[in-house]
Design a protein around this motif. Sequence first.
Motif, PDB file in Angstrom:
ATOM      1  N   ASP A  43      -7.066  -1.735  -4.872  1.00 25.39           N
ATOM      2  CA  ASP A  43      -6.952  -1.914  -6.320  1.00 25.39           C
ATOM      3  C   ASP A  43      -5.541  -1.626  -6.817  1.00 25.39           C
ATOM      4  O   ASP A  43      -5.167  -2.069  -7.906  1.00 25.39           O
ATOM      5  N   LYS A  65      -5.228  -4.351  -9.278  1.00 24.40           N
ATOM      6  CA  LYS A  65      -5.215  -4.076 -10.716  1.00 24.40           C
ATOM      7  C   LYS A  65      -3.875  -3.530 -11.187  1.00 24.40           C
ATOM      8  O   LYS A  65      -3.520  -3.664 -12.358  1.00 24.40           O
ATOM      9  N   ILE A  87      -2.103  -8.017 -13.736  1.00 29.56           N
ATOM     10  CA  ILE A  87      -1.831  -6.836 -12.917  1.00 29.56           C
ATOM     11  C   ILE A  87      -0.897  -5.921 -13.702  1.00 29.56           C
ATOM     12  O   ILE A  87       0.165  -6.352 -14.163  1.00 29.56           O
TER      13      ILE A  87
END
Length: 316
Positions: A43, A65, A87
């Motif tokens: 992530d 992310k 992002i």
Amino acid sequence: MKILHLDTNHPLIIKEFEAVGYQNDEDYTSTKKEILEKIDQYDGIIIRSRFSLDEEFLEKATRLKFIGRLGAGLENIDISYAKSRNIFLASAPEGNRNAVGEHALGMLLSLFNKLHIADRQVRSGTWDREGNRGIELEGKVVGIIGYGNMGKAFAKKLKGFDVAEVICYDIKGGVEDEHARQVGIIEFQKRAQIISLHVPQTELTTGMFCKEFIEQFEHSFWLINTARGKCVVTDDLVAALKTKKILGAGLDVLEYEKASFENMFTDHELPTAFQYLIEAENVLLSPHVAGWTVESKIKLAETVVNKIIEKFNEQQ
């Protein structure tokens, strides 16, 4: 959240992520190709400058992310593509701005007082007082190009040196503060006697400090570059040093640095212009360490981890 750390940083960054329940995996040795094979598991990525995170890399990072970069800029990341994927990008110019400001000032004072030359001479048995007579910062007009975190930190350090004025030039308006007055490029080039670069590396700034730009300055001047090496055309810098249009230069960064900033001496033959810089007594060199202090290592880690935790705690 599952995070992959690609560069070693201060251990507090891992401790802080662990404290909020994030999983930390560290891989400081695998090749980029090897990282690509597993990046879809993560992530988040924490990186300094080990390699570039281009579109090909980010396409493979399907769960990604956020990217935390422990440095001031994001030039080793494909920003446009990352933003198109939503992002979150966290850099840390606040973390090493003080270090950069101090380093820039240190380089300037060392050049003015010929400290690098005098030290070498005394060590070799030469006691040359007249040859090492310095000049003073007092009464000079200092010009700063790029007035963000780094530029402001440098301007703040000049307080107390009784300079005539600190002026700044920036493509953004309204950036001046109590330490520097923002001016247009014409006034900047007319008045600046010392120039310190504090710009990021972008399409606009790459190669900006070139022959044409240098020739527009009314005075001969001193140059300090603690920003990015590719902002200065080294061949043109050397030409200006030879004509004394540039009186001396303090260079923490060089055009020839690799994209990772981690090394430069990988080519067998040094460029002619760089060979001149090595031999020039009015040039001071350091290996991209202006923001590289014991304290900034901690501050960089704190800044990035705080930005990421704050961002994703808000979403919970």
